[in-house]
Design a protein around this motif. Structure first.
Motif, PDB file in Angstrom:
ATOM      1  N   TRP A   1       0.854  -1.189   0.000  1.00 22.64           N
ATOM      2  CA  TRP A   1       0.000   0.000   0.000  1.00 22.64           C
ATOM      3  C   TRP A   1       0.887   1.235   0.000  1.00 22.64           C
ATOM      4  O   TRP A   1       1.802   1.353   0.823  1.00 22.64           O
ATOM      5  CB  TRP A   1      -0.907   0.021   1.228  1.00 22.64           C
ATOM      6  CG  TRP A   1      -2.080  -0.906   1.109  1.00 22.64           C
ATOM      7  CD1 TRP A   1      -2.173  -2.181   1.590  1.00 22.64           C
ATOM      8  CD2 TRP A   1      -3.326  -0.631   0.456  1.00 22.64           C
ATOM      9  NE1 TRP A   1      -3.400  -2.713   1.275  1.00 22.64           N
ATOM     10  CE2 TRP A   1      -4.133  -1.792   0.580  1.00 22.64           C
ATOM     11  CE3 TRP A   1      -3.833   0.474  -0.230  1.00 22.64           C
ATOM     12  CZ2 TRP A   1      -5.417  -1.867   0.053  1.00 22.64           C
ATOM     13  CZ3 TRP A   1      -5.111   0.399  -0.756  1.00 22.64           C
ATOM     14  CH2 TRP A   1      -5.893  -0.753  -0.619  1.00 22.64           C
TER      15      TRP A   1
ATOM     16  N   ALA B   1      -3.320   4.071  -1.388  1.00 23.12           N
ATOM     17  CA  ALA B   1      -4.181   4.480  -0.282  1.00 23.12           C
ATOM     18  C   ALA B   1      -4.741   5.878  -0.506  1.00 23.12           C
ATOM     19  O   ALA B   1      -5.594   6.328   0.267  1.00 23.12           O
ATOM     20  CB  ALA B   1      -3.395   4.439   1.040  1.00 23.12           C
TER      21      ALA B   1
ATOM     22  N   SER C   1      -2.992  -8.380   1.923  1.00 21.46           N
ATOM     23  CA  SER C   1      -4.040  -7.697   2.679  1.00 21.46           C
ATOM     24  C   SER C   1      -4.633  -6.542   1.878  1.00 21.46           C
ATOM     25  O   SER C   1      -3.917  -5.763   1.246  1.00 21.46           O
ATOM     26  CB  SER C   1      -3.457  -7.147   3.983  1.00 21.46           C
ATOM     27  OG  SER C   1      -4.398  -6.328   4.645  1.00 21.46           O
ATOM     28  N   ARG C   2      -5.955  -6.435   1.939  1.00 21.82           N
ATOM     29  CA  ARG C   2      -6.656  -5.339   1.280  1.00 21.82           C
ATOM     30  C   ARG C   2      -7.016  -4.230   2.269  1.00 21.82           C
ATOM     31  O   ARG C   2      -7.781  -3.325   1.931  1.00 21.82           O
ATOM     32  CB  ARG C   2      -7.901  -5.858   0.558  1.00 21.82           C
ATOM     33  CG  ARG C   2      -7.529  -6.688  -0.664  1.00 21.82           C
ATOM     34  CD  ARG C   2      -8.719  -7.084  -1.509  1.00 21.82           C
ATOM     35  NE  ARG C   2      -8.275  -7.758  -2.730  1.00 21.82           N
ATOM     36  CZ  ARG C   2      -8.010  -7.167  -3.894  1.00 21.82           C
ATOM     37  NH1 ARG C   2      -8.181  -5.855  -4.002  1.00 21.82           N
ATOM     38  NH2 ARG C   2      -7.618  -7.855  -4.954  1.00 21.82           N
ATOM     39  N   THR C   3      -6.450  -4.287   3.447  1.00 22.48           N
ATOM     40  CA  THR C   3      -6.624  -3.211   4.422  1.00 22.48           C
ATOM     41  C   THR C   3      -5.466  -2.229   4.273  1.00 22.48           C
ATOM     42  O   THR C   3      -4.304  -2.606   4.462  1.00 22.48           O
ATOM     43  CB  THR C   3      -6.640  -3.755   5.855  1.00 22.48           C
ATOM     44  OG1 THR C   3      -7.705  -4.695   5.994  1.00 22.48           O
ATOM     45  CG2 THR C   3      -6.822  -2.627   6.860  1.00 22.48           C
ATOM     46  N   PRO C   4      -5.739  -0.989   3.910  1.00 25.15           N
ATOM     47  CA  PRO C   4      -4.646  -0.034   3.686  1.00 25.15           C
ATOM     48  C   PRO C   4      -3.792   0.177   4.932  1.00 25.15           C
ATOM     49  O   PRO C   4      -4.306   0.259   6.051  1.00 25.15           O
ATOM     50  CB  PRO C   4      -5.376   1.256   3.310  1.00 25.15           C
ATOM     51  CG  PRO C   4      -6.701   0.801   2.790  1.00 25.15           C
ATOM     52  CD  PRO C   4      -7.051  -0.404   3.615  1.00 25.15           C
ATOM     53  N   THR C   5      -2.500   0.228   4.728  1.00 24.67           N
ATOM     54  CA  THR C   5      -1.552   0.578   5.785  1.00 24.67           C
ATOM     55  C   THR C   5      -0.680   1.715   5.270  1.00 24.67           C
ATOM     56  O   THR C   5      -0.275   1.706   4.104  1.00 24.67           O
ATOM     57  CB  THR C   5      -0.675  -0.619   6.175  1.00 24.67           C
ATOM     58  OG1 THR C   5      -0.027  -1.136   5.006  1.00 24.67           O
ATOM     59  CG2 THR C   5      -1.507  -1.725   6.818  1.00 24.67           C
TER      60      THR C   5
END
Length: 477
Positions: free
Chosen positions: A143, A279, A373-377
């Motif tokens: 990301w 992101a 992972s598709r959760t932005p960090t």
């Protein structure tokens, strides 16, 4: 403000995939006169001839290295869309000096022309950068956003030139400039590409794609009077958003039916390429709406642009096609060529080691197709990002420099666009605007374009250490 009457738009790179789409959108507008830079050798091309017959199109014959033709294009222009340049894979096969002359020299010529025959306070300059400037971002650092460290993949001189050109634009003193960093751009001629660069792209890497269609829409949109003033003097990632975020093996499956019959997983590098999920790409869409076609829309339509024979041959003769592609991988610049010739530097850069390559399964059944992972960090940029650039103070610059392992030598902060003196962790001293450094992610002009410096920089810079996950590439190259 740009005049409400007919605007003159000067476009470079009109015959490229992005440029052609931009021409279509811009010539559909009644309030735009489109001035196009065209190299002499391009004039007999099909699309060039079409442009010559379009209403409201003016042709300037010349190229980016020719200051006089650039001045002709810029004179009287309200907007300059600098899309043109040498890009990979063509750029990878040319002498580095040639690529620099076009990409860096071209940006310098455009800036000089705006100052000489344009109006630095009124003429609007749109520069197209590239995702390659931030290099390899394999999971778990897949990301990204603007302001992340510039980190150029080993052997990627194209990215070096785009980074240098972006700095020229950002520090030009022109009031209305913007850098739009292009991601992987899907276009309907992709099936024609047959170059060893295809094996440099990791199967488990990621891209947030844009399409040529949407990129053309963006070029037309940035010429509109409704573009907010806050858009200018910024850096943005061009991406299709959540609907266009795919893993590379997903894109391969969508664009090449039966790919497992003609490709092998160990032909593809595992590192040292570029690509990330953004992101922050929705920020550009909010300011200048341009999205219309997701990567899945593109993949659904793409087969209609491929000749029937080209679609049928892989299905009917998979062994023949596989051998042809394997021969490409074994050609100079291809992954198998590096192992056949024991090219230790390229092996280290793109695979880490020969042992790491030998451990890659030779069949698809044993190869792990990953889903990151598709959760932005978000990476830490080393300063308080809630503070508006106009409110930056000396302490903010000092904090950012310390986080980069260096120092800020300024005695005050006189705004985001006034250069100040810095020194990097390796002792290089340089001047740079806070805007380019903090929001553009640039740092030492010497270190950031030389991957041989990256190991030492990461030791001293918490900022850069966040993205330097491939130390063998520099240490063994």
């Amino acid at each position: 403000m740009v005049s409400l009457s007919t605007k003159v738009v000067f476009l470079t790179g009109a015959t490229g995939n992005m440029g052609r789409e931009a021409v279509k959108r811009l010539t559909a507008k009644d309030d735009i006169t489109l001035r196009v830079l065209l190299r002499a050798e391009e004039r007999d091309g099909k699309f060039a001839r079409q442009m010559m017959g379009m209403k409201g199109v003016e042709i300037v014959t010349g190229d980016l290295t020719d200051a006089r033709s650039i001045e002709t294009g810029v004179r009287g222009a309200d907007v300059v869309l600098h899309v043109g340049g040498l890009v990979s894979p063509l750029a990878d096969h040319l002498p580095p000096a040639t690529v620099s002359a076009v990409n860096v020299g071209g940006a310098r010529n455009i800036v000089a022309a705006i100052k000489r025959v344009g109006d630095p306070d009124r003429t609007r300059l749109v520069y197209i950068g590239t995702v390659a400037q931030t290099g390899s971002r394999n999971a778990p650092i897949h990301w990204g956003r603007t302001g992340d460290p510039i980190k150029i993949s080993t052997y990627d001189h194209y990215a070096v030139t785009k980074t240098q050109a972006e700095a020229i634009v950002a520090e030009s003193g022109i009031r209305h400039w913007v850098s739009l960093r292009q991601s992987g751009m899907a276009h309907f001629d992709m099936w024609r590409m047959f170059d060893p660069i295809m094996f440099h792209n990791p199967l488990n890497g990621v891209f947030e794609w844009s399409t040529a269609n949407d990129s053309g829409r963006l070029m037309a949109a940035v010429c509109d009077d409704a573009v907010p003033d806050s858009f200018w003097r910024g850096f943005y990632n061009i991406g299709g958003g959540a609907a266009s975020r795919v893993v590379n093996h997903e894109f391969m499956a969508g664009s090449m039916a039966g790919y497992r019959d003609v490709l092998r997983p160990h032909w593809f590098a595992t590192r040292n390429f570029h690509g990330q999920w953004y992101a922050d790409s929705d920020r550009l869409e909010a300011l200048v709406p341009f999205r219309e076609q997701s990567v899945h829309d593109y993949l659904a339509e793409a087969p209609r642009h491929i000749p029937a024979l080209a679609r049928l041959v892989p299905k009917l003769l998979p062994k023949m096609v596989r051998k042809r592609i394997e021969n490409l991988a074994a050609a100079p610049g291809g992954s198998l060529h590096w192992f056949a010739t024991d090219d230790a530097a390229h092996i280290a850069a793109y695979f880490g080691s020969r042992a790491a390559w030998e451990a890659i399964p030779r069949d698809w059944a044993a190869f792990e197709l990953k889903q990151p992972s598709r959760t932005p960090t978000l990476l830490d940029h080393g300063y308080d990002e809630t503070i508006a650039p106009a409110d930056w103070r000396l302490a903010d610059l000092q904090d950012a420099a310390h986080f980069r392992g260096g120092q800020c030598h300024a005695e005050s902060c006189d705004g985001p666009d006034r250069p100040v003196d810095w020194s990097c962790a390796l002792g290089h001293r340089f001047a740079m605007t806070p805007n380019l450094l903090l929001r553009g992610g640039h740092w030492c002009p010497t270190c950031q374009i030389d991957s041989m410096c990256y190991d030492r920089a990461a030791e001293r810079s918490p900022f850069f250490r966040q993205v330097w996950t491939e130390p063998t590439a520099a240490a063994d190259a």
